[in-house]
Design a protein around this motif. Sequence first.
Motif: not given
Length: 307
Positions: A247-266
């Motif tokens: 789910r998180l991997q599928d969301s990568k293309n739709n977010i950027q910036g700080k949100f992307a960093n938090k997603l990658n940390l997750k």
Amino acid sequence: MNGNLDEAYFFLREGEFEKARHLFSQLLDQNPDNLDWINSYFIASYWDNKIDHLMSLREGKDRGKAILRYLDDFENEIINRRIPREEAYTATLQCVLEEASHHLGISFRLEGWNGVDGETLRGLVICFIRLGNFAKALELLEYSGNLDHQSSDLSFLRAECLIGVGRLDEGKELYKRAFLDDPTRFRSENIIWEPIKIHLERLRRSGVDQEYISHLLPVSCQLAGVFANSIPATNSDLDYYLNQLQRLQDSKNNIQGKFANKLNLKIVMIGSVVLEKFSDKVYPQEISFVRKILADSKEAINDLLLL
């Protein structure tokens, strides 16, 4: 001068904040630039200014909950002003926590579980934890199992209690799961366990954006093996982790910036848990999938991981 200083600390421990404030004022008259005395004067003044309102409240729940609200504001001021948690702070904190636990305890004894709301329960548990009475705090949390008080922040508190009473593996596992559930519910002021405090202090000294700390802290601890324990994971756990990663991997293309960093940390947090708990000999395809997206996320946030 040392006598006045010792007496001032004594008054803080006893809740005589007006007397403590007066003594620190006298000390500052002699040395206006002494930073310890400036901070101590602020601490004494803060609580001296609250006494009249607190004394006007009914003993028990009303006064106990008000003390906790003031304590939250106090902790924020300590952080914002970067006041060291030294003798004036610790003496005052001991006094305030004992007073809060006394009044919340009155409420608990008078009203029983039927009268315990979530805020009162959480407040009383926090008081016991910060006073080092982990067994009593854990007892309250376990008795509350039949009540509608369960949440991520209580999971952090219960993890701290389990470690405090020596149930290390259970506490480490619960800490990890609480961070996976919602890292933003973590409250550093309620933490006694030294390994987490060490990682937290290191991150604070690094100058990392405050917004990232609650997301970066569990990753830092996980990668360092802080949460490692002997409790086995299940196939259901693996399915859950894999679904979360996809789910998180599928969301990568739709977010950027700080949100992307938090997603990658997750992703790094979940992925590293999977690699720790599951063998590639038993789950070769699953582990291969995890390693790939874990490597991609680590590369994307390499600067954060190096802090």
